[in-house]
Design an enzyme around this catalytic site. Sequence first.
Site, PDB file in Angstrom:
ATOM      1  N   ASN A 131       2.870  23.471 -22.092  1.00  0.00           N
ATOM      2  CA  ASN A 131       4.056  23.746 -22.890  1.00  0.00           C
ATOM      3  C   ASN A 131       4.742  24.964 -22.284  1.00  0.00           C
ATOM      4  O   ASN A 131       4.123  26.027 -22.158  1.00  0.00           O
ATOM      5  CB  ASN A 131       3.670  24.010 -24.350  1.00  0.00           C
ATOM      6  CG  ASN A 131       3.073  22.782 -25.013  1.00  0.00           C
ATOM      7  OD1 ASN A 131       3.524  21.659 -24.768  1.00  0.00           O
ATOM      8  ND2 ASN A 131       2.064  22.970 -25.838  1.00  0.00           N
TER       9      ASN A 131
ATOM     10  N   GLN B  94       5.575  26.254 -26.922  1.00  0.00           N
ATOM     11  CA  GLN B  94       4.591  27.231 -26.420  1.00  0.00           C
ATOM     12  C   GLN B  94       4.477  28.387 -27.402  1.00  0.00           C
ATOM     13  O   GLN B  94       5.475  29.022 -27.748  1.00  0.00           O
ATOM     14  CB  GLN B  94       5.000  27.758 -25.040  1.00  0.00           C
ATOM     15  CG  GLN B  94       3.974  28.739 -24.466  1.00  0.00           C
ATOM     16  CD  GLN B  94       4.332  29.264 -23.079  1.00  0.00           C
ATOM     17  OE1 GLN B  94       5.370  28.913 -22.517  1.00  0.00           O
ATOM     18  NE2 GLN B  94       3.481  30.119 -22.541  1.00  0.00           N
TER      19      GLN B  94
ATOM     20  N   HIS C  89      -1.043  28.331 -19.821  1.00  0.00           N
ATOM     21  CA  HIS C  89      -2.309  27.631 -20.070  1.00  0.00           C
ATOM     22  C   HIS C  89      -2.108  26.134 -19.932  1.00  0.00           C
ATOM     23  O   HIS C  89      -1.082  25.589 -20.315  1.00  0.00           O
ATOM     24  CB  HIS C  89      -2.880  27.967 -21.451  1.00  0.00           C
ATOM     25  CG  HIS C  89      -1.898  27.894 -22.583  1.00  0.00           C
ATOM     26  ND1 HIS C  89      -0.941  28.866 -22.795  1.00  0.00           N
ATOM     27  CD2 HIS C  89      -1.706  26.966 -23.542  1.00  0.00           C
ATOM     28  CE1 HIS C  89      -0.219  28.540 -23.855  1.00  0.00           C
ATOM     29  NE2 HIS C  89      -0.655  27.382 -24.320  1.00  0.00           N
TER      30      HIS C  89
END
Length: 121
Positions: A94, A101, A107
Amino acid sequence: MDQNDIASNPTIFGKILRGEIPADIVHEDIHCLAFRDINPQAPQHILVIPKRLIPKLSDASEEQRTLLGHLLYVASEIARKEGFAEEGFRVVINNGENAGQEVPHLHLHVLAGRAFSWPPG
Ligand code: DGP
């Protein structure tokens, strides 16, 4: 790895990198850490993060191209080790607000253990 980068990381993942809060770690090397998501969206939900703070994918510099490839390789290595590589899994990043996000530290979500629909919501 620049330890100052970890020391000054203000995000929740910075706390995990420093060992200030616990995480169920499945992989660690000098470049990245992987641990189980606290709010799993599938039977298997693992996050792969760089140790160096990159707020989001689109902030990565050209010199970090190899690191980005490493994160993807680690995701596939985890899939093999955890035993879901053959049945299939999804890797999601994201990037920013519209993508949802929430943690401003790059990540990779590695999701497995069920079928996923497409297009994503
Ligand atoms: P995103 O929405 O892409 O920024 O995903 C952030 C993910 O991080 C979300 O799936 C939940 C996870 N998460 C947030 N805080 C923690 C935590 O303290 N520990 C762990 N293991 N995961 C967390």
